[in-house]
Each structure stands twice: as C-alpha cells, then as structure tokens.
Design an enzyme around this catalytic site. Structure first.
Site, PDB file in Angstrom:
ATOM      1  N   THR A 177      42.166  30.273  43.136  1.00  0.00           N
ATOM      2  CA  THR A 177      41.382  29.014  43.491  1.00  0.00           C
ATOM      3  C   THR A 177      42.261  27.817  43.524  1.00  0.00           C
ATOM      4  OG1 THR A 177      39.287  29.783  42.632  1.00  0.00           O
ATOM      5  CG2 THR A 177      39.544  27.541  42.300  1.00  0.00           C
ATOM      6  N   GLY A 223      30.320  31.749  44.479  1.00  0.00           N
ATOM      7  CA  GLY A 223      31.003  31.598  43.021  1.00  0.00           C
ATOM      8  C   GLY A 223      30.898  30.389  42.382  1.00  0.00           C
ATOM      9  N   ASP A 224      31.401  30.325  41.291  1.00  0.00           N
ATOM     10  CA  ASP A 224      31.283  29.102  40.271  1.00  0.00           C
ATOM     11  C   ASP A 224      31.786  27.729  41.191  1.00  0.00           C
ATOM     12  OD1 ASP A 224      33.694  30.570  40.030  1.00  0.00           O
ATOM     13  OD2 ASP A 224      34.200  28.928  38.581  1.00  0.00           O
ATOM     14  N   THR A 244      38.740  28.372  36.955  1.00  0.00           N
ATOM     15  CA  THR A 244      39.210  29.398  37.796  1.00  0.00           C
ATOM     16  C   THR A 244      39.057  30.652  37.220  1.00  0.00           C
ATOM     17  OG1 THR A 244      41.095  30.493  38.942  1.00  0.00           O
ATOM     18  CG2 THR A 244      41.642  28.934  37.106  1.00  0.00           C
ATOM     19  N   GLY A 245      38.422  31.681  38.007  1.00  0.00           N
ATOM     20  CA  GLY A 245      38.412  33.149  37.396  1.00  0.00           C
ATOM     21  C   GLY A 245      37.605  33.482  38.110  1.00  0.00           C
TER      22      GLY A 245
HETATM   23  N1  ASP Z   1      36.387  31.182  40.561  1.00  0.00           N
HETATM   24  C1  ASP Z   1      36.511  31.652  41.779  1.00  0.00           C
HETATM   25  C2  ASP Z   1      35.378  32.421  42.562  1.00  0.00           C
HETATM   26  O1  ASP Z   1      34.782  33.196  41.682  1.00  0.00           O
HETATM   27  C3  ASP Z   1      37.719  32.668  42.111  1.00  0.00           C
HETATM   28  C4  ASP Z   1      38.889  32.034  41.298  1.00  0.00           C
HETATM   29  O2  ASP Z   1      38.957  30.989  40.654  1.00  0.00           O
HETATM   30  O3  ASP Z   1      39.926  32.788  41.283  1.00  0.00           O
HETATM   31  O4  ASP Z   1      34.853  32.259  43.658  1.00  0.00           O
END
Ligand code: ASP
Length: 290
Positions: A156, A186-187, A206-207
């Site tokens: 992200t 996602g979030d 991010t995650g």
């Molecule tokens: N948070 C993002 C999602 O779940 C992915 C990421 O930040 O790596 O879509």
C-alpha cells in the site's frame, strides 16, 4: 514554522528483497514534499500529490504496481481525509483509473458522499476527467517484481502531513492483498480503519486489511489520544498490539498536531520516509523505528 510529512510504501516488505529503488524514490519525494510544505502548500494537497507520485511509480502495490485479484482483474482502493473539517473521500474496488487517490479527491471535493464503489466510483472519476487505463494487462505490469502471489503478500502507499497553518491530512491507496477475491475491499478506503485525520492526529495504515478493519485502527489512534490523553507514540504502538490480537501484521504512519511523528510496524519491515521542521529527511525499510 512547524510542519511534518511522513510517507509509506507498504508494510509488506520482505527480508532479502532489494528496495534500493524504492528508497531512492522515497528520498526524492520526501525532500520535494518538504519544500512544498515550507512553501506554504496545504497538508491535503501535499498528501494527495505524494500518493499520486507513489501510485504512478509502479514501485509499490498501489496504482501502477497493483497486483491482480483472483480472477486476474485489477480493483483498487483509496481514501483521503482533511483534519480540520473531517471532509473525506474514498473509492473502493475502482477499475480503469490511473490514480485512485485523485478519484478519492473527486469524492471529497464533491462533498455529497464519503465513499463511492465500483462502477459508480469509476463513473465519477471519468466525469471529472481523470486519466483512464485502456489496456489493464499492459498497464499493470510492475507487480511481477513485488514477489510471490500468496495472499500474505500485500502493499500500500500512504501519506500524512501537518502544514504550516497547523492543518493535518491523511491519505492511503492500495492494490490490496495479492490474489484477493473479486470485490474484496480492505481497510484502505474505510475512513477510521485505513485512514483518519482530525485536529489531533493524521494516520495512514498498511497491513492485512481485515485486522485493521476489525480494530478501527486509524481512528483508534485518535480516540486513545483524545479520550485517554495517551501520547502519539504510545497510542500507535497500542493500536498495533490490537491488530496483532486479530492475527494482523502491518504498520502505520502518524503525525500529531504538534508535529510529532510515529511510524511503527509489527511486520518484517515497512518502506517509509519522514521529515519535519526538527528532523532532516530519513528513509527506512527494515531499520528500527525512530
Ligand atoms: N491494507 C491493504 C489491504 O488490506 C494492504 C496493505 O497495506 O499492504 O488492502
């Protein structure tokens, strides 16, 4: 003159991968962004500009670097929030638009809604004249260099800023998790989960998005600061502990109204860069928190 800017290129960094290009790119952006803030540009404008640059570089799992979903298509998420008045704009599962963060800006500026999804988001972005993608297969090629296509792989981009007028803003943009189901959101476009800005703090996460949604991570930083008087650094560490309780890994970047910076992560690494009126530019991936 107080100002601060923090950028991230995702907490899905994998040990053993060479991030030299990303570090050089972040270095250029953080220095250019610093100049914009010193010049008096608004936090909202600098955040939007930085995220569009991150998207178009193809170096991260967002914009041009996005990875395909389980059926091979590309659905992207993004959001933007302005602290002083909590104006926000978000797009979910948008297709065919080069810059999802500019699409989120269209929603924010329009003001009638906070989030548009799918075909509606695409229509709004097209109507506003944003650049489209005619041949997705040819456009989204960079993800091949991001690593394996397992669902734990993700990335992200995000930015948070405090401008010299004291305004905070935050934004986040993503291609989501590798091989996600069609329609999965996602979030990142969810205000309060992946992105939050008010007059206390600006946050971009991010995650693994599902864990960040379950814990309302970005908003929780602000809530802990405002309700419990928790300092920024502690609040950001506490919310990541909550994320971990739900089997989530990742990180976040945050700036408070005093210009303090925090950018913790509980994954292996997070591509990130920061600068403020009291701190020269720093760029890191695996090195510990500052
Ligand atoms: N948070 C993002 C999602 O779940 C992915 C990421 O930040 O790596 O879509």
């Amino acid at each position: 003159m107080t100002y601060a800017l923090v950028l991230h290129g995702g907490a899905g960094a994998r040990p053993g991968t060479d991030y030299t290009k990303q570090k050089a790119h972040l270095d250029g952006l953080i220095t250019a962004g610093q100049a914009k803030l010193i010049d008096g540009q608004s936090a909202l404008d600098v955040v939007t500009w930085a995220i569009e640059e991150l998207e178009s570089s193809g170096l991260y799992v967002a914009g041009k670097g996005s990875a395909p979903h389980s059926l091979g298509g590309f659905e992207l998420d993004a959001s933007l929030m302005h602290g002083p008045n909590r104006r926000a704009g978000a797009v979910a599962a948008i297709e065919g638009i080069q810059s999802p963060i500019r699409a989120a800006q269209v929603v924010l500026n329009d003001g009638r809604h906070v989030m548009l999804a799918g075909a509606g988001a695409q229509h709004a972005a097209k109507s506003a004249g944003l650049a489209q993608i005619n041949d997705p297969e040819a456009y989204y090629t960079e993800h091949v260099s991001h690593g394996s296509a397992d669902s734990a792989n993700h990335g992200t981009v995000g930015a948070v800023a405090l401008d010299i007028r004291g305004e905070l803003a935050a934004g986040t943009s993503t291609g989501g998790t590798f091989g996600k189901l069609v329609g999965r959101v996602g979030d990142t476009p969810i205000i309060g989960a992946g992105t939050w800005a008010d007059d206390t703090v600006a946050v971009s996460c991010t995650g693994l998005g599902e864990a960040f949604i379950r814990t309302a991570t970005a908003y929780d930083v602000s809530a802990r600061m405002r309700y419990a008087g928790t300092p920024l650094k502690q609040a950001t560490l506490q919310v990541l502990d909550e994320v971990a309780k739900f089997d989530g890994d990742g990180g976040l970047i945050a700036i408070d109204a005093q210009g303090n910076i925090s950018m913790p992560y509980n994954s292996d690494g997070m591509k990130r860069a920061a600068v403020s009126d009291t701190m020269p530019p720093v760029v890191r991936v695996f090195e510990p928190e500052i």
